[in-house]
Write a protein that holds these residues in place. Structure first.
Motif, mmCIF file in Angstrom:
data_model
loop_
_atom_site.group_PDB
_atom_site.id
_atom_site.type_symbol
_atom_site.label_atom_id
_atom_site.label_comp_id
_atom_site.label_asym_id
_atom_site.label_seq_id
_atom_site.Cartn_x
_atom_site.Cartn_y
_atom_site.Cartn_z
ATOM 1 N N GLY A 164 -5.104 8.302 4.808
ATOM 2 C CA GLY A 164 -6.044 7.197 4.640
ATOM 3 C C GLY A 164 -7.459 7.670 4.361
ATOM 4 N N ALA A 202 0.458 10.206 -2.651
ATOM 5 C CA ALA A 202 1.853 10.576 -2.399
ATOM 6 C C ALA A 202 2.527 9.522 -1.548
ATOM 7 C CB ALA A 202 1.912 11.924 -1.667
ATOM 8 N N ASN A 260 4.254 2.028 8.829
ATOM 9 C CA ASN A 260 4.050 1.307 7.569
ATOM 10 C C ASN A 260 4.995 1.787 6.470
ATOM 11 O OD1 ASN A 260 1.580 -0.211 8.358
ATOM 12 N ND2 ASN A 260 0.844 1.870 8.712
ATOM 13 N N VAL A 261 5.700 2.878 6.735
ATOM 14 C CA VAL A 261 6.582 3.464 5.720
ATOM 15 C C VAL A 261 7.878 2.648 5.673
ATOM 16 C CG1 VAL A 261 7.940 5.530 5.181
ATOM 17 C CG2 VAL A 261 5.573 5.760 5.963
ATOM 18 N N ALA A 314 -0.799 9.942 11.333
ATOM 19 C CA ALA A 314 -1.433 9.150 12.394
ATOM 20 C C ALA A 314 -1.485 7.688 11.983
ATOM 21 C CB ALA A 314 -2.848 9.668 12.667
ATOM 22 N N PHE A 315 -0.908 6.840 12.781
ATOM 23 C CA PHE A 315 -0.877 5.392 12.538
ATOM 24 C C PHE A 315 -0.371 5.077 11.133
ATOM 25 C CE2 PHE A 315 -4.409 6.038 15.690
ATOM 26 C CZ PHE A 315 -3.686 5.559 16.776
ATOM 27 N N GLY A 316 0.525 5.931 10.650
ATOM 28 C CA GLY A 316 1.034 5.758 9.289
ATOM 29 C C GLY A 316 2.520 5.454 9.234
ATOM 30 N N TYR A 348 -11.888 -0.643 6.766
ATOM 31 C CA TYR A 348 -10.896 -0.032 7.660
ATOM 32 C C TYR A 348 -11.549 0.679 8.857
ATOM 33 C CZ TYR A 348 -7.227 2.991 9.374
ATOM 34 O OH TYR A 348 -6.344 3.624 10.198
ATOM 35 N N ASP A 354 -9.802 10.405 8.781
ATOM 36 C CA ASP A 354 -10.183 10.680 10.175
ATOM 37 C C ASP A 354 -9.518 11.930 10.767
ATOM 38 O OD1 ASP A 354 -11.978 8.698 10.530
ATOM 39 O OD2 ASP A 354 -10.804 7.545 11.983
ATOM 40 N N MET A 381 -0.329 13.381 6.285
ATOM 41 C CA MET A 381 0.331 12.310 5.536
ATOM 42 C C MET A 381 -0.179 10.953 6.003
ATOM 43 S SD MET A 381 2.369 11.217 3.335
ATOM 44 C CE MET A 381 2.594 12.859 2.706
ATOM 45 N N ALA A 382 -0.232 10.009 5.065
ATOM 46 C CA ALA A 382 -0.808 8.683 5.339
ATOM 47 C C ALA A 382 -2.216 8.878 5.906
ATOM 48 C CB ALA A 382 0.076 7.862 6.285
ATOM 49 N N VAL A 435 2.740 -3.739 1.907
ATOM 50 C CA VAL A 435 1.932 -2.783 2.687
ATOM 51 C C VAL A 435 0.795 -2.264 1.798
ATOM 52 C CG1 VAL A 435 1.935 -0.508 3.788
ATOM 53 C CG2 VAL A 435 3.750 -2.129 4.315
ATOM 54 N N PHE A 473 -3.344 -2.504 2.721
ATOM 55 C CA PHE A 473 -4.330 -1.418 2.802
ATOM 56 C C PHE A 473 -5.338 -1.462 1.665
ATOM 57 C CE2 PHE A 473 -1.193 0.026 5.864
ATOM 58 C CZ PHE A 473 -2.052 0.226 6.936
ATOM 59 N N ASP A 485 -1.835 10.113 0.718
ATOM 60 C CA ASP A 485 -1.662 8.690 1.043
ATOM 61 C C ASP A 485 -1.129 7.984 -0.197
ATOM 62 O OD1 ASP A 485 -2.991 6.811 3.494
ATOM 63 O OD2 ASP A 485 -2.496 5.750 1.644
HETATM 64 C C1 LIG Z 1 -3.375 2.562 9.590
HETATM 65 S S1 LIG Z 1 -3.662 3.630 8.218
HETATM 66 C C2 LIG Z 1 -3.895 5.207 8.992
HETATM 67 C C3 LIG Z 1 -4.892 6.078 8.289
HETATM 68 C C4 LIG Z 1 -5.307 7.356 9.020
HETATM 69 N N1 LIG Z 1 -4.183 8.256 9.222
HETATM 70 C C5 LIG Z 1 -5.968 7.051 10.337
HETATM 71 O O1 LIG Z 1 -5.403 7.405 11.380
HETATM 72 O O2 LIG Z 1 -7.049 6.460 10.354
HETATM 73 C C6 LIG Z 1 -2.047 3.767 7.520
HETATM 74 C C7 LIG Z 1 -2.000 4.466 6.173
HETATM 75 O O3 LIG Z 1 -0.623 4.654 5.805
HETATM 76 C C8 LIG Z 1 -0.577 4.615 4.389
HETATM 77 N N2 LIG Z 1 0.829 4.465 3.962
HETATM 78 C C9 LIG Z 1 1.636 3.394 4.105
HETATM 79 N N3 LIG Z 1 2.854 3.637 3.595
HETATM 80 C C10 LIG Z 1 2.818 4.918 3.113
HETATM 81 C C11 LIG Z 1 3.770 5.743 2.460
HETATM 82 N N4 LIG Z 1 5.010 5.325 2.196
HETATM 83 N N5 LIG Z 1 3.412 6.994 2.117
HETATM 84 C C12 LIG Z 1 2.144 7.443 2.367
HETATM 85 N N6 LIG Z 1 1.201 6.696 2.974
HETATM 86 C C13 LIG Z 1 1.528 5.449 3.344
HETATM 87 C C14 LIG Z 1 -1.475 3.445 4.060
HETATM 88 O O4 LIG Z 1 -1.847 3.431 2.715
HETATM 89 C C15 LIG Z 1 -2.641 3.678 5.017
HETATM 90 O O5 LIG Z 1 -3.658 4.440 4.445
#
Ligand SMILES: C[S@@+](CC[C@H](N)C(=O)[O-])C[C@H]1O[C@@H](n2cnc3c(N)ncnc32)[C@H](O)[C@@H]1O
Length: 243
Positions: free
Chosen positions: A69, A114, A137-138, A132-134, A32, A72, A66-67, A21, A25, A88
């Motif tokens: 990115g 983080a 991916n966790v 959001a959209f994060g 992106y 946004d 959180m996440a 993952v 990214f 992120d």
């Molecule tokens: C699709 S992007 C979304 C970014 C932003 N929130 C948006 O809506 O445009 C997903 C984000 O999740 C982050 N991510 C993935 N695994 C993560 C984790 N375990 N902890 C924190 N961030 C994480 C990625 O690095 C990436 O920036």
């Protein structure tokens, strides 16, 4: 036997998922934002506007995005006067976000590397937690939800915006064809990276149903959990409260 987790349609070790993952990214960071517009026809902006309206950020609050990115959600919430921390796991995404903030003259955000599974903030620190959209991916989603609960104050609120599965008949088939055939091609044409976009689509398919994810939020300790589907559940806002 080692436990495995899904990376798109593959099952891999948890460490491998986190690593891959990270690769996705790091690879898409610079493209992106333009890809989000291309793939959703600009709709992601509307979903994000609705999401922030539900969160209702207020001056004086501390909010963890959180996440976060490239910022946004934080850019939308910052206007309220709330103190926003964008966190992120991926420094490449945060770097793009910091540059975008500078271009927009936004200087009040805290940017922090983080992992959602192991947060560096103390218990009961934030008034709201957004992702959001994060979350899909966790690697260990229940662990990330428990961490969200831990860092929220009593009375704090959790909000998650994520792709889900649309329950509208017919629309699901069109969306399936679009996402599996068109998205990787657009990813190749614009970002030079079909594989990363294939993963992003596959990860949507493997994400739990809206109802199951709502239950998972409850299992992490949140109450009054809710789900608000948009476009029949193509995208959904989940929320819950810590009491
Ligand atoms: C699709 S992007 C979304 C970014 C932003 N929130 C948006 O809506 O445009 C997903 C984000 O999740 C982050 N991510 C993935 N695994 C993560 C984790 N375990 N902890 C924190 N961030 C994480 C990625 O690095 C990436 O920036």
């Amino acid at each position: 036997m080692t436990d495995t987790v899904s990376f798109g349609y593959e099952d891999v070790s948890p460490e491998e998922k986190t690593r891959r993952v990270g690769g996705v990214f790091a690879s898409v960071a610079s493209k992106y934002d333009v890809m989000n517009d291309a793939m959703s026809g600009g709709l992601h902006r509307v979903w994000k506007d609705v999401f922030v309206r539900r969160v209702k950020p207020r001056a004086g609050e501390a909010i963890l995005d959180m996440a976060g990115g490239t910022g946004d959600i934080a850019f939308r919430m910052e206007k309220s006067g709330a103190a926003i921390t964008v966190a992120d796991i991926n420094p490449a995404m945060l770097e793009v976000g910091i540059e975008r903030a500078a271009k927009r003259g936004i200087d009040g955000l805290v940017w922090s590397e983080a992992n959602a599974e192991t947060l560096q903030w103390p218990d009961r620190f934030f008034d709201a937690y957004t992702i959001a959209f994060g979350i899909r991916n966790v690697t260990d989603i229940p662990k990330a939800l428990r961490e969200a609960h831990r860092v929220l104050k009593r009375g704090g609120r959790f909000f998650c915006l994520e792709f889900s599965t649309t329950l509208w008949p017919g629309f699901g088939d069109v969306y399936d064809a679009y996402s599996h055939h068109v998205v990787p091609k657009v990813g190749q044409a614009i970002a030079g990276d079909a594989e990363s976009y294939r993963y992003l689509i596959e990860s949507i398919r493997r994400f739990p149903s809206m109802e199951r994810f709502k239950e998972m939020i409850g299992e992490a300790g949140f109450v009054q959990t809710k789900v608000e589907p948009m476009l029949g559940g193509l995208v959904a806002i989940h929320s819950g409260w810590k009491i």
